[in-house]
Motif scaffolding. Structure first.
Motif, PDB file in Angstrom:
ATOM      1  N   VAL A   7       4.656  -8.122 -16.799  1.00 19.27           N
ATOM      2  CA  VAL A   7       4.518  -9.356 -17.159  1.00 19.27           C
ATOM      3  C   VAL A   7       4.287 -10.250 -15.764  1.00 19.27           C
ATOM      4  CG1 VAL A   7       5.335 -11.292 -18.471  1.00 19.27           C
ATOM      5  CG2 VAL A   7       5.944  -8.857 -19.253  1.00 19.27           C
ATOM      6  N   LEU A   8       3.186 -10.777 -15.881  1.00 22.34           N
ATOM      7  CA  LEU A   8       2.942 -11.797 -14.672  1.00 22.34           C
ATOM      8  C   LEU A   8       2.851 -13.357 -15.717  1.00 22.34           C
ATOM      9  CD1 LEU A   8      -0.403  -9.858 -13.348  1.00 22.34           C
ATOM     10  CD2 LEU A   8       2.045  -9.666 -12.582  1.00 22.34           C
ATOM     11  N   VAL A   9       3.554 -14.055 -14.843  1.00 19.14           N
ATOM     12  CA  VAL A   9       3.825 -15.475 -15.375  1.00 19.14           C
ATOM     13  C   VAL A   9       2.928 -16.379 -14.582  1.00 19.14           C
ATOM     14  CG1 VAL A   9       5.494 -17.221 -15.706  1.00 19.14           C
ATOM     15  CG2 VAL A   9       6.386 -14.913 -15.848  1.00 19.14           C
ATOM     16  N   LEU A  10       1.935 -16.982 -15.306  1.00 22.97           N
ATOM     17  CA  LEU A  10       1.025 -17.848 -14.557  1.00 22.97           C
ATOM     18  C   LEU A  10       0.980 -19.311 -15.119  1.00 22.97           C
ATOM     19  CD1 LEU A  10      -0.794 -16.427 -12.694  1.00 22.97           C
ATOM     20  CD2 LEU A  10      -0.322 -14.938 -14.545  1.00 22.97           C
ATOM     21  N   PRO A  11       0.606 -20.269 -14.313  1.00 20.56           N
ATOM     22  CA  PRO A  11       1.014 -21.769 -14.707  1.00 20.56           C
ATOM     23  C   PRO A  11       0.051 -22.083 -15.852  1.00 20.56           C
ATOM     24  CG  PRO A  11      -0.165 -21.677 -12.614  1.00 20.56           C
ATOM     25  CD  PRO A  11       0.161 -20.374 -13.029  1.00 20.56           C
ATOM     26  N   ASP A  12      -1.038 -21.783 -16.205  1.00 25.58           N
ATOM     27  CA  ASP A  12      -2.039 -22.249 -16.870  1.00 25.58           C
ATOM     28  C   ASP A  12      -3.159 -21.074 -17.572  1.00 25.58           C
ATOM     29  OD1 ASP A  12      -4.153 -22.250 -15.386  1.00 25.58           O
ATOM     30  OD2 ASP A  12      -3.321 -23.976 -14.422  1.00 25.58           O
ATOM     31  N   ARG A  13      -3.568 -21.432 -18.321  1.00 25.69           N
ATOM     32  CA  ARG A  13      -4.421 -20.324 -19.233  1.00 25.69           C
ATOM     33  C   ARG A  13      -5.496 -19.999 -18.354  1.00 25.69           C
ATOM     34  NH1 ARG A  13      -6.574 -20.180 -25.316  1.00 25.69           N
ATOM     35  NH2 ARG A  13      -7.712 -18.274 -25.104  1.00 25.69           N
ATOM     36  N   ASP A  14      -6.289 -20.909 -17.774  1.00 26.82           N
ATOM     37  CA  ASP A  14      -7.293 -20.392 -16.737  1.00 26.82           C
ATOM     38  C   ASP A  14      -6.775 -19.280 -15.776  1.00 26.82           C
ATOM     39  OD1 ASP A  14      -8.982 -22.207 -18.094  1.00 26.82           O
ATOM     40  OD2 ASP A  14      -8.790 -24.040 -16.626  1.00 26.82           O
ATOM     41  N   ALA A  15      -5.616 -19.801 -15.082  1.00 24.23           N
ATOM     42  CA  ALA A  15      -4.950 -18.965 -14.061  1.00 24.23           C
ATOM     43  C   ALA A  15      -4.920 -17.363 -14.733  1.00 24.23           C
ATOM     44  CB  ALA A  15      -3.815 -19.375 -13.500  1.00 24.23           C
ATOM     45  N   LEU A  62       0.392   1.149 -11.151  1.00 24.20           N
ATOM     46  CA  LEU A  62       0.000  -0.090 -10.342  1.00 24.20           C
ATOM     47  C   LEU A  62       1.460  -0.335  -9.772  1.00 24.20           C
ATOM     48  CD1 LEU A  62      -0.993  -1.720 -13.578  1.00 24.20           C
ATOM     49  CD2 LEU A  62      -2.485  -0.897 -11.761  1.00 24.20           C
ATOM     50  N   ASP A  63       1.227  -0.830  -8.501  1.00 21.24           N
ATOM     51  CA  ASP A  63       2.313  -1.297  -7.683  1.00 21.24           C
ATOM     52  C   ASP A  63       2.712  -2.587  -7.734  1.00 21.24           C
ATOM     53  OD1 ASP A  63       3.835  -1.681  -5.471  1.00 21.24           O
ATOM     54  OD2 ASP A  63       2.391  -1.568  -4.000  1.00 21.24           O
ATOM     55  N   PRO A  64       4.299  -2.703  -8.269  1.00 21.83           N
ATOM     56  CA  PRO A  64       4.637  -4.062  -8.513  1.00 21.83           C
ATOM     57  C   PRO A  64       4.166  -5.253  -7.568  1.00 21.83           C
ATOM     58  CG  PRO A  64       6.033  -2.324  -9.170  1.00 21.83           C
ATOM     59  CD  PRO A  64       5.310  -1.659  -8.474  1.00 21.83           C
ATOM     60  N   ALA A  65       4.651  -4.702  -6.378  1.00 19.77           N
ATOM     61  CA  ALA A  65       4.314  -5.866  -5.228  1.00 19.77           C
ATOM     62  C   ALA A  65       3.008  -6.187  -5.083  1.00 19.77           C
ATOM     63  CB  ALA A  65       4.826  -5.114  -3.754  1.00 19.77           C
ATOM     64  N   GLU A  66       1.932  -5.256  -5.359  1.00 22.23           N
ATOM     65  CA  GLU A  66       0.502  -5.828  -5.314  1.00 22.23           C
ATOM     66  C   GLU A  66       0.393  -6.768  -6.542  1.00 22.23           C
ATOM     67  OE1 GLU A  66      -2.511  -2.668  -4.812  1.00 22.23           O
ATOM     68  OE2 GLU A  66      -1.078  -1.681  -3.337  1.00 22.23           O
ATOM     69  N   LEU A  67       0.809  -6.469  -7.572  1.00 20.71           N
ATOM     70  CA  LEU A  67       0.834  -7.458  -8.802  1.00 20.71           C
ATOM     71  C   LEU A  67       1.413  -8.849  -8.716  1.00 20.71           C
ATOM     72  CD1 LEU A  67       1.731  -5.007 -11.898  1.00 20.71           C
ATOM     73  CD2 LEU A  67      -0.672  -5.562 -11.298  1.00 20.71           C
ATOM     74  N   ASP A  68       2.469  -8.601  -7.891  1.00 19.61           N
ATOM     75  CA  ASP A  68       3.099  -9.851  -7.581  1.00 19.61           C
ATOM     76  C   ASP A  68       2.540 -10.775  -6.732  1.00 19.61           C
ATOM     77  OD1 ASP A  68       5.359 -11.640  -7.752  1.00 19.61           O
ATOM     78  OD2 ASP A  68       6.162 -11.068  -6.006  1.00 19.61           O
ATOM     79  N   ALA A  69       1.757 -10.035  -5.832  1.00 22.22           N
ATOM     80  CA  ALA A  69       0.981 -10.734  -4.608  1.00 22.22           C
ATOM     81  C   ALA A  69      -0.235 -11.457  -5.458  1.00 22.22           C
ATOM     82  CB  ALA A  69       0.531  -9.731  -3.705  1.00 22.22           C
ATOM     83  N   LEU A  70      -0.966 -10.361  -6.371  1.00 23.94           N
ATOM     84  CA  LEU A  70      -1.991 -10.953  -7.040  1.00 23.94           C
ATOM     85  C   LEU A  70      -1.645 -12.231  -7.845  1.00 23.94           C
ATOM     86  CD1 LEU A  70      -4.885 -10.696  -8.296  1.00 23.94           C
ATOM     87  CD2 LEU A  70      -3.852  -9.269 -10.043  1.00 23.94           C
ATOM     88  N   GLU A  75      -0.397 -18.940  -7.989  1.00 24.98           N
ATOM     89  CA  GLU A  75       0.947 -19.731  -8.217  1.00 24.98           C
ATOM     90  C   GLU A  75       1.703 -18.899  -9.178  1.00 24.98           C
ATOM     91  OE1 GLU A  75       0.251 -24.007  -8.274  1.00 24.98           O
ATOM     92  OE2 GLU A  75      -1.084 -23.837  -6.581  1.00 24.98           O
ATOM     93  N   GLY A  76       1.634 -18.018  -9.420  1.00 23.72           N
ATOM     94  CA  GLY A  76       2.404 -17.273 -10.473  1.00 23.72           C
ATOM     95  C   GLY A  76       3.345 -16.226  -9.910  1.00 23.72           C
ATOM     96  N   TRP A  77       4.124 -15.328 -10.674  1.00 25.08           N
ATOM     97  CA  TRP A  77       4.923 -14.120 -10.304  1.00 25.08           C
ATOM     98  C   TRP A  77       4.868 -13.279 -11.435  1.00 25.08           C
ATOM     99  CZ3 TRP A  77       6.452 -19.197 -11.882  1.00 25.08           C
ATOM    100  CH2 TRP A  77       7.191 -18.852 -13.085  1.00 25.08           C
ATOM    101  N   ARG A  78       5.340 -12.143 -11.014  1.00 25.03           N
ATOM    102  CA  ARG A  78       5.839 -10.814 -11.703  1.00 25.03           C
ATOM    103  C   ARG A  78       7.146 -10.870 -12.172  1.00 25.03           C
ATOM    104  NH1 ARG A  78       7.787  -5.979 -11.901  1.00 25.03           N
ATOM    105  NH2 ARG A  78       8.388  -5.817  -9.677  1.00 25.03           N
TER     106      ARG A  78
END
Length: 81
Positions: A7-15, A62-70, A75-78
């Motif tokens: 689950v990646l959390v992003l600040p808005d729909r566009d992101a 999928l590497d969790p650290a790479e997903l977090d970096a993405l 301006e989001g996080w995993r």
């Protein structure tokens, strides 16, 4: 078969939409990630909503650290499970 989800959390729909697109390009994710609006507690305004990008990773490739970096590029996080 495991039921690993990221689950990646992003600040808005566009992101969230950009991250979902990038998942296919960078990681070869074939299955379309699910985009979910997550309103903050007590907030009715759409401006105060976060967006979640939910994707299954049954093969755990999928590497969790790479997903977090993405996610961090937008301006989001995993979320940790």
């Amino acid at each position: 078969m495991s039921d690993v989800r990221h689950v990646l959390v992003l600040p808005d729909r566009d992101a969230a939409q950009e991250v979902a697109r990038a998942l296919g390009e960078r990681f070869g994710v074939a299955e379309e990630p699910q985009l979910v609006r997550d309103a903050l507690a007590g907030e009715d305004d759409a401006e105060d909503a976060q967006w979640l990008v939910v994707l299954r990773d049954e093969e755990e490739r999928l590497d969790p650290a790479e997903l977090d970096a993405l996610a961090g590029q937008w301006e989001g996080w995993r979320e940790e499970p």
